[in-house]
Design an enzyme around this catalytic site. Structure first.
Site: not given
Lengths: 341, 341
Positions: A74, A147, A184
């Protein structure tokens, strides 16, 4: 019952009609593709351009090792800058397509590999995302994923920087296979894994930045890493897919060319891994250093596992709608249980 | 940041502003309830009445140990009869309320404990369910849950016996706390755990019948048990709740008063456990024998864990609706990703 008799657990328990340990030959698998993927576990320094150049080198090395899809961690261009809220750091963002995707695109085309790259996206003035781009082996943008789940916590001020994604959960086709990318914090949400798997992904990539706070590593470190690994292994099991977690490694103070965050910093714990569709860890990196982790995706094992653990067969799609609610408070929820009360 | 500073992992990684290891006093927890639960891991013989009497004894023992909620394994009245399809075995079913709930109800009232009992329910002629009843400490039926996900696999012919549940996922109030019950195969579905947690359950009970096939135990046994434990620990982590898996133990041939199933039988693997809201195993039974496993539910730890891992805060309820679809085939799925293609 199964191609190779790697029979996991049957519904509700264990039963086998064929003898265990005996390979069943002649069973027609509809798809016998296999391909290698690489998880680049890397350390980031203070200079974004140096990090980017290092990432390009790692992708080249991974391709030389035989990988057909290479996933970077990331926000690999920089140290994890979200340790503080600083207006100036929005300067790190870039458009997509933009400078980074152009260079990565040329690299992908040159090496004939797909690349999953997590970038700080500047979509419009004042509108930024934490975005993962999948470049295919022709160097085209095969898909972008923004995300969806954005954390916010002391030293992880992501809600300050990133607008939650608006593209939903996705899977994209590459030359070798269909894959999905999440990022994540997404890894704590079974919904994201499920939806990406239902889109046909064979592998769920999770570019990640997660680590230990120095003051709590001794007491909680092992349990924290274990929880992180456990929930992702569970995504593999629940969906019968491979899960690839790709983390950064090393101590960071969010240093961007000398602009550092206060505090003790974060020790990113590495420990990148690949889990197979049975949730077994088939490749794992250490916690201390850079590593290119190579793993094989055996598409037939996905089908084999799902035949033996037919979870997709039995999903109660008629009963899942309330999952789109925030909480099912007993006072205002018209659900089936109400009928009995 | 937290009541006792049992700080798991923060969003996206680890960050701590307070010193680790230091308890933060004076933090107001809204709810400081604690209560003990018991998981009865038991062996079943050929005589249903003997099994039932043994279960009653175990509940009494558990209450004497201090348990306020006692959970029995799946279909504890008999050996696991679904190893074959036999019309006569529908005779084992009973109405709810019925003979078993009447006796258990009297026991619950006598001991002032809640009981979670998994029964073969005869709802109407030709309509049967795999049903878990929660009796409260007053001996009333606080709720019934009909197993939603029904497996079917060699030696696990449950679709023959059980109509899938039509009451959805539920949580019910007992004198000590709000709990949810799911049954065995449900444990592989993150949706069931999520919906039960969203209904306010503090503990997810999973009465279970799962074991090893003798011929494959050596090769796959460890991985099978590990996958079973992993996915349930992940439900605890994802939802910040306790998860209690309650399994039977011992070798069985589905013997119902001499009516046995063909084959090598199943070695039910025991291994019942309680996981805390961080997914840590806090109590675990062995794989070989009967055991009453006592565990403490610390309601404050649920809130503490969820403050530190605020997954419920960040769920993308606007994006989960497609979870109600069977599969998101690329050819017919109008999803956000389509907008970009």
């Amino acid at each position: 019952m199964t191609g190779r008799n790697r029979r996991p657990i049957p519904p509700g328990g264990v039963g086998l009609v064929v003898s265990a340990g005996k390979r069943i030959e002649g069973l027609k698998m509809t798809d016998a593709r296999k391909y290698s993927i690489a998880l680049v576990q890397m350390h980031m320094g203070a200079d974004p351009e140096e990090n980017f150049a290092a990432a390009m080198r790692h992708v080249r090395e991974a391709a030389q090792m035989g990988a057909k899809i290479v996933c970077l961690p990331e926000l690999f261009r920089t140290q994890y800058f979200c340790q503080r809220e600083d207006l100036r750091l929005f300067d790190l963002a870039e458009p997509i397509p933009g400078p980074s995707t152009e260079k990565l695109s040329a690299l992908a085309r040159d090496l004939r590999v797909a690349i999953v790259a997590s970038l700080f996206e500047r979509r419009a003035p004042g509108l930024y995302h934490n975005t993962a781009v999948t470049l295919n082996a022709e160097g085209q943008i095969a898909g972008i994923y923004r995300k969806m789940h954005i954390p916010d916590d002391p030293l992880y001020y992501e809600k300050y920087y990133f607008t939650p994604g608006d593209l939903g959960f996705q899977a994209v086709d590459t030359a070798v296979g269909r894959v999905g990318t999440l990022v994540c914090w997404d890894q704590w949400y079974p919904e994201g894994a499920r939806l990406t798997a239902l889109k046909g992904a064979e592998v769920l990539f999770y570019p990640t930045a997660i680590g230990w706070h120095p003051a709590e590593k001794d007491e909680f470190g092992e349990a924290q890493y274990d929880a992180w690994r456990t929930i992702q292994r569970a995504h593999a099991i629940a969906n019968g897919v491979y899960v690839a977690a790709v983390n950064r490694v090393g101590m960071e103070h969010g240093d961007i060319l000398g602009n550092r965050a206060p505090g003790q910093g974060i020790e990113f714990w590495g420990g990148s891994f690949l889990a197979d569709p049975f949730g077994r860890i088939v490749a794992k990196a250490g916690h201390d250093g850079e590593e290119i982790l190579l793993g094989e995706i055996d598409v037939a094992l996905i089908e084999e596992t799902r035949r033996n653990w037919p979870f997709l067969r039995d999903r109660r799609v008629d009963a899942y709608a309330p999952i789109s609610q925030r909480f099912l408070d007993t006072t205002d929820t018209p659900t089936p249980s109400k009928e009995r009360k």
